[in-house]
Design a protein around this motif. Sequence first.
Motif, short mmCIF file in Angstrom:
data_model
loop_
_atom_site.label_atom_id
_atom_site.label_comp_id
_atom_site.label_asym_id
_atom_site.label_seq_id
_atom_site.Cartn_x
_atom_site.Cartn_y
_atom_site.Cartn_z
N ARG A 1 -7.78 19.51 -35.30
CA ARG A 1 -8.88 20.40 -35.70
C ARG A 1 -10.22 19.75 -35.40
O ARG A 1 -10.44 18.59 -35.71
CB ARG A 1 -8.79 20.71 -37.19
CG ARG A 1 -7.63 21.59 -37.53
CD ARG A 1 -7.80 22.15 -38.92
NE ARG A 1 -6.64 22.93 -39.25
CZ ARG A 1 -5.81 22.65 -40.24
NH1 ARG A 1 -6.04 21.63 -41.02
NH2 ARG A 1 -4.77 23.42 -40.46
N THR A 2 -11.10 20.55 -34.83
CA THR A 2 -12.45 20.06 -34.56
C THR A 2 -13.46 21.08 -35.05
O THR A 2 -13.13 22.24 -35.28
CB THR A 2 -12.66 19.83 -33.05
OG1 THR A 2 -12.45 21.07 -32.37
CG2 THR A 2 -11.72 18.78 -32.50
N GLY A 3 -14.68 20.67 -35.22
CA GLY A 3 -15.74 21.58 -35.65
C GLY A 3 -15.41 22.25 -36.97
O GLY A 3 -14.84 21.63 -37.88
N LEU A 4 -15.75 23.52 -37.08
CA LEU A 4 -15.51 24.28 -38.31
C LEU A 4 -14.02 24.45 -38.61
O LEU A 4 -13.64 24.65 -39.75
CB LEU A 4 -16.19 25.64 -38.24
CG LEU A 4 -17.71 25.62 -38.26
CD1 LEU A 4 -18.26 27.03 -38.10
CD2 LEU A 4 -18.22 24.99 -39.54
N GLU A 5 -13.20 24.38 -37.59
CA GLU A 5 -11.75 24.53 -37.78
C GLU A 5 -11.20 23.47 -38.73
O GLU A 5 -10.20 23.69 -39.41
CB GLU A 5 -11.05 24.46 -36.41
CG GLU A 5 -9.57 24.70 -36.46
CD GLU A 5 -9.17 26.11 -36.89
OE1 GLU A 5 -8.01 26.27 -37.27
OE2 GLU A 5 -10.02 27.01 -36.87
#
Length: 155
Positions: A109-113
Amino acid sequence: MHDSSFVLCPRGGGTSTFRLFESMMLGRVPVIISDQWVPPKGPDWPSFSLRVREGDLASVPDLLESHKAHARAMGETARAVWLNWFSERASFHRTIEWCLELAIEAPTRTGLERYRPWLQMLRPYHAARAVAKRLGHGASWGPSGPARRIRGAQH
């Protein structure tokens, strides 16, 4: 509930209610009344439940009448789904599977995820509780009965 084919399940303190799972356990069709309910991942919810927006309560009698012929089959499906997904035995195994899934997915998972597992806390009920806690509301709430007496005696 035993004499009913459909069980009204209005939202509780949060976006869901224990009545939903209780009706499934009894093999009845849950009629979920909530604007913000998010179905738990897995089951095919439309196959055994009905959903009504909170502002559409007047449509409930017609909705139930239109599904009357399928109520028995939907109730049997609700019971089977409860056994496979939400019974005590199934819940334990599903919870372990979901925890493993989250652990495996977490590094990807990256960013808002990254925050997806926590987004449920942004719903109004949870946000209001968090703000109330931050402001100190409920700080004096604590154990009642014997636990309070024991705690009071220690201070």
